[in-house]
Design a protein around this motif. Sequence first.
Motif, short mmCIF file in Angstrom:
data_model
loop_
_atom_site.label_atom_id
_atom_site.label_comp_id
_atom_site.label_asym_id
_atom_site.label_seq_id
_atom_site.Cartn_x
_atom_site.Cartn_y
_atom_site.Cartn_z
N ALA A 180 0.82 -1.22 0.00
CA ALA A 180 0.00 0.00 0.00
C ALA A 180 0.85 1.26 0.00
O ALA A 180 0.48 2.26 -0.62
N GLU A 181 1.99 1.22 0.68
CA GLU A 181 2.85 2.41 0.75
C GLU A 181 3.45 2.75 -0.61
O GLU A 181 3.80 3.89 -0.87
N ASP A 182 3.57 1.75 -1.49
CA ASP A 182 4.20 1.95 -2.80
C ASP A 182 3.19 2.20 -3.92
O ASP A 182 3.59 2.54 -5.03
N VAL A 183 1.91 1.99 -3.64
CA VAL A 183 0.90 2.10 -4.69
C VAL A 183 0.55 3.56 -4.93
O VAL A 183 0.20 4.29 -4.00
N ASP A 184 0.70 3.97 -6.17
CA ASP A 184 0.29 5.31 -6.59
C ASP A 184 -0.79 5.10 -7.64
O ASP A 184 -0.49 4.93 -8.82
N LEU A 185 -2.04 5.04 -7.17
CA LEU A 185 -3.13 4.72 -8.07
C LEU A 185 -3.28 5.77 -9.16
O LEU A 185 -3.32 6.96 -8.88
N ALA A 186 -3.33 5.30 -10.38
CA ALA A 186 -3.61 6.16 -11.52
C ALA A 186 -5.00 5.75 -12.00
O ALA A 186 -5.16 4.79 -12.73
N VAL A 187 -6.01 6.46 -11.52
CA VAL A 187 -7.39 6.10 -11.80
C VAL A 187 -8.02 7.17 -12.67
O VAL A 187 -7.94 8.36 -12.36
N GLU A 188 -8.63 6.73 -13.74
CA GLU A 188 -9.41 7.64 -14.56
C GLU A 188 -10.87 7.42 -14.19
O GLU A 188 -11.38 6.31 -14.29
N SER A 189 -11.51 8.45 -13.70
CA SER A 189 -12.89 8.35 -13.24
C SER A 189 -13.77 9.24 -14.08
O SER A 189 -13.50 10.43 -14.22
N LEU A 190 -14.80 8.66 -14.65
CA LEU A 190 -15.77 9.43 -15.41
C LEU A 190 -17.00 9.62 -14.54
O LEU A 190 -17.49 8.68 -13.93
N GLY A 191 -17.49 10.81 -14.44
CA GLY A 191 -18.65 11.07 -13.60
C GLY A 191 -18.21 11.43 -12.20
O GLY A 191 -17.28 12.22 -12.00
N LYS A 192 -18.82 10.82 -11.20
CA LYS A 192 -18.55 11.11 -9.79
C LYS A 192 -17.06 10.94 -9.49
O LYS A 192 -16.42 10.01 -9.96
N ALA A 193 -16.51 11.83 -8.69
CA ALA A 193 -15.08 11.82 -8.37
C ALA A 193 -14.70 10.55 -7.61
O ALA A 193 -15.46 10.04 -6.78
N PHE A 194 -13.51 10.04 -7.88
CA PHE A 194 -12.96 8.86 -7.22
C PHE A 194 -12.06 9.32 -6.09
O PHE A 194 -11.26 10.23 -6.26
N GLU A 195 -12.19 8.70 -4.92
CA GLU A 195 -11.34 9.03 -3.77
C GLU A 195 -10.55 7.81 -3.37
O GLU A 195 -11.11 6.73 -3.20
N THR A 196 -9.23 7.98 -3.20
CA THR A 196 -8.40 6.86 -2.78
C THR A 196 -8.57 6.63 -1.29
O THR A 196 -8.91 7.54 -0.53
N LEU A 197 -8.32 5.42 -0.87
CA LEU A 197 -8.43 5.03 0.53
C LEU A 197 -7.13 5.35 1.25
O LEU A 197 -6.08 4.84 0.89
N GLU A 198 -7.20 6.23 2.22
CA GLU A 198 -6.02 6.62 2.99
C GLU A 198 -5.86 5.70 4.19
O GLU A 198 -6.83 5.12 4.68
#
Length: 102
Positions: free
Chosen positions: A78-96
């Motif tokens: 988890a510490e190394d994951v840098d999510l590259a998410v393309e979200s269409l519509g409602k905003a995407f929030e990463t889990l902290e």
Amino acid sequence: MGTRRSNAEHAYVVAYDIADPKRWRQVFKTMKGYGQWVQLSVFQCRLDGGRRIAMASILESLIDRETDHVLMLDLGPAEDVDLAVESLGKAFETLERQAMII
């Protein structure tokens, strides 16, 4: 998926296709205890090895192996994951990372 016994958290995307509405609700309620709801049958989770094993065990007991399907995608530490998410519509929030009080 192999059994990991590490205490290091990994980032996961868990997606499921459950044939029966009652079982779907049980899986959904279970997943709310392990991660953040992203979409209808998709959660993002930060889990150490023990919690991943516990989650998988509970899900295994809830599903029908003939008609249901659960995917657990391990995105790595988890510490190394840098999510590259393309979200269409409602905003995407990463889990902290959050403290968990038991």
